[in-house]
Design a protein around this motif. Sequence first.
Motif, PDB file in Angstrom:
ATOM      1  N   SER A  69      80.932 -27.802  -8.159  1.00  0.00           N
ATOM      2  CA  SER A  69      79.511 -27.568  -8.412  1.00  0.00           C
ATOM      3  C   SER A  69      78.702 -28.825  -8.152  1.00  0.00           C
ATOM      4  O   SER A  69      79.245 -29.934  -8.135  1.00  0.00           O
ATOM      5  CB  SER A  69      79.303 -27.096  -9.853  1.00  0.00           C
ATOM      6  OG  SER A  69      79.726 -28.087 -10.764  1.00  0.00           O
TER       7      SER A  69
ATOM      8  N   ILE B 298      72.498 -30.751 -10.976  1.00  0.00           N
ATOM      9  CA  ILE B 298      71.088 -30.464 -10.724  1.00  0.00           C
ATOM     10  C   ILE B 298      70.171 -31.138 -11.730  1.00  0.00           C
ATOM     11  O   ILE B 298      69.030 -31.463 -11.428  1.00  0.00           O
ATOM     12  CB  ILE B 298      70.851 -28.932 -10.803  1.00  0.00           C
ATOM     13  CG1 ILE B 298      71.724 -28.194  -9.797  1.00  0.00           C
ATOM     14  CG2 ILE B 298      69.384 -28.579 -10.612  1.00  0.00           C
ATOM     15  CD1 ILE B 298      71.531 -28.627  -8.348  1.00  0.00           C
TER      16      ILE B 298
ATOM     17  N   GLU C 198      74.988 -26.223 -10.043  1.00  0.00           N
ATOM     18  CA  GLU C 198      75.014 -24.983  -9.267  1.00  0.00           C
ATOM     19  C   GLU C 198      76.336 -24.912  -8.513  1.00  0.00           C
ATOM     20  O   GLU C 198      76.852 -25.932  -8.061  1.00  0.00           O
ATOM     21  CB  GLU C 198      73.836 -24.903  -8.285  1.00  0.00           C
ATOM     22  CG  GLU C 198      73.952 -25.816  -7.093  1.00  0.00           C
ATOM     23  CD  GLU C 198      72.932 -25.497  -6.006  1.00  0.00           C
ATOM     24  OE1 GLU C 198      72.515 -24.327  -5.903  1.00  0.00           O
ATOM     25  OE2 GLU C 198      72.569 -26.424  -5.259  1.00  0.00           O
TER      26      GLU C 198
ATOM     27  N   GLU D  89      80.984 -19.637  -7.388  1.00  0.00           N
ATOM     28  CA  GLU D  89      80.113 -18.821  -8.236  1.00  0.00           C
ATOM     29  C   GLU D  89      80.890 -17.672  -8.872  1.00  0.00           C
ATOM     30  O   GLU D  89      80.725 -17.380 -10.058  1.00  0.00           O
ATOM     31  CB  GLU D  89      78.941 -18.271  -7.422  1.00  0.00           C
ATOM     32  CG  GLU D  89      78.045 -17.362  -8.255  1.00  0.00           C
ATOM     33  CD  GLU D  89      76.770 -16.940  -7.544  1.00  0.00           C
ATOM     34  OE1 GLU D  89      76.464 -17.504  -6.470  1.00  0.00           O
ATOM     35  OE2 GLU D  89      76.096 -16.036  -8.068  1.00  0.00           O
TER      36      GLU D  89
ATOM     37  N   ALA E 274      69.804 -17.360 -11.400  1.00  0.00           N
ATOM     38  CA  ALA E 274      70.560 -18.601 -11.224  1.00  0.00           C
ATOM     39  C   ALA E 274      70.698 -19.389 -12.522  1.00  0.00           C
ATOM     40  O   ALA E 274      71.800 -19.747 -12.932  1.00  0.00           O
ATOM     41  CB  ALA E 274      69.890 -19.462 -10.151  1.00  0.00           C
ATOM     42  N   ALA E 275      69.576 -19.639 -13.181  1.00  0.00           N
ATOM     43  CA  ALA E 275      69.598 -20.508 -14.361  1.00  0.00           C
ATOM     44  C   ALA E 275      70.400 -19.902 -15.513  1.00  0.00           C
ATOM     45  O   ALA E 275      70.816 -20.619 -16.414  1.00  0.00           O
ATOM     46  CB  ALA E 275      68.173 -20.808 -14.809  1.00  0.00           C
TER      47      ALA E 275
ATOM     48  N   SER F 101      74.378 -21.259 -15.075  1.00  0.00           N
ATOM     49  CA  SER F 101      74.783 -22.625 -15.428  1.00  0.00           C
ATOM     50  C   SER F 101      73.601 -23.578 -15.531  1.00  0.00           C
ATOM     51  O   SER F 101      73.758 -24.774 -15.350  1.00  0.00           O
ATOM     52  CB  SER F 101      75.799 -23.141 -14.422  1.00  0.00           C
ATOM     53  OG  SER F 101      75.333 -22.959 -13.100  1.00  0.00           O
ATOM     54  N   GLY F 102      72.413 -23.054 -15.826  1.00  0.00           N
ATOM     55  CA  GLY F 102      71.232 -23.873 -16.056  1.00  0.00           C
ATOM     56  C   GLY F 102      71.057 -24.075 -17.546  1.00  0.00           C
ATOM     57  O   GLY F 102      70.369 -23.323 -18.231  1.00  0.00           O
TER      58      GLY F 102
ATOM     59  N   HIS G 266      64.166 -26.736  -8.397  1.00  0.00           N
ATOM     60  CA  HIS G 266      65.484 -26.131  -8.160  1.00  0.00           C
ATOM     61  C   HIS G 266      65.704 -24.930  -9.085  1.00  0.00           C
ATOM     62  O   HIS G 266      65.402 -25.001 -10.266  1.00  0.00           O
ATOM     63  CB  HIS G 266      66.585 -27.179  -8.369  1.00  0.00           C
ATOM     64  CG  HIS G 266      67.891 -26.769  -7.784  1.00  0.00           C
ATOM     65  ND1 HIS G 266      68.696 -25.826  -8.376  1.00  0.00           N
ATOM     66  CD2 HIS G 266      68.512 -27.135  -6.640  1.00  0.00           C
ATOM     67  CE1 HIS G 266      69.770 -25.654  -7.631  1.00  0.00           C
ATOM     68  NE2 HIS G 266      69.673 -26.443  -6.562  1.00  0.00           N
TER      69      HIS G 266
ATOM     70  N   TYR H 196      68.231 -23.715 -10.510  1.00  0.00           N
ATOM     71  CA  TYR H 196      69.196 -23.857 -11.610  1.00  0.00           C
ATOM     72  C   TYR H 196      68.698 -24.740 -12.751  1.00  0.00           C
ATOM     73  O   TYR H 196      69.405 -24.935 -13.738  1.00  0.00           O
ATOM     74  CB  TYR H 196      70.537 -24.380 -11.081  1.00  0.00           C
ATOM     75  CG  TYR H 196      71.413 -23.278 -10.509  1.00  0.00           C
ATOM     76  CD1 TYR H 196      72.403 -22.688 -11.282  1.00  0.00           C
ATOM     77  CD2 TYR H 196      71.221 -22.813  -9.215  1.00  0.00           C
ATOM     78  CE1 TYR H 196      73.204 -21.666 -10.778  1.00  0.00           C
ATOM     79  CE2 TYR H 196      72.001 -21.786  -8.686  1.00  0.00           C
ATOM     80  CZ  TYR H 196      72.985 -21.228  -9.476  1.00  0.00           C
ATOM     81  OH  TYR H 196      73.766 -20.197  -8.976  1.00  0.00           O
TER      82      TYR H 196
END
Length: 225
Positions: A48, A51, A116, A123, A137-138, A141-142, A208, A210
């Motif tokens: 990954s 970010i 990310e 993923e 997305a977030a 793993s955000g 971004h 994420y």
Amino acid sequence: MTSPIQGERRSGFEPLPASLFTSTALEASPRLLGQTLVRRTEMGEIRSRIIETESYGGIEDKGSHAYGGRRTNRTEIMFGPGGPAYVYLIYGMYHCLNVVTGVEGSPQAVLIRAVEPLTEEDERRMRFFRKIKSKKAADLSGGPGKLCRALDIDKSLNGCRLTVPTSALYLEAGDDVSKLSIVCGPRINIDYAEEYAAKPWRFFIKDHPYVSVNDKAHPPKPFHL
DNA sequence: TATGCGATCGTCT
DNA sequence: GACGATCGCATAC
């Protein structure tokens, strides 16, 4: 027998510069953006890109677990030399991953707040551990707790050597940081840190998907290395 | 989309 | 005994 490439790095592992681990958390935080976090699991390797990070440095920082020189079993790892992971449990149910930096005696840690996946396979493996329906997305793993779920990180990885590619969790050189568009702003959820709560010690890649939190009250500002 | 709240337990006082 | 470097769900609009 003797291969012409003997003596060169094996299997493409590109270490981060050693200076990144001996520097302060504040110096290391933005420089960890874009770098590669590799996790070995029973499902295979997950790679990954970092970010978002936050800096927790020194005994003066009221946001840090090591504030005032608090040296306990939990925080001990931060007082040692840079290189290991600092993993702790938060709110009784989530884990947070930090990269310990700095020199012996100076507690420095960089909280990894978002990553990310590099590929679709990465993923897929993160979704396996994360067990969520959302495709945003977030949500994958955000957030520091989310990424630990997605990468199957818990306290058993506390102290893990992030500098060596034989570890279950380690760091590798990724993007050229100087080419990233970096922004900074106040750290998240440290209201108790008084005058240190407003310090712009959170760093992330601009716009971004994420990124964990979009703080409208404190719009991020451009940051240059 | 925004806000509020409960979950849950290791760590430290 | 109190609290937290969070998250996911419920509810409201």
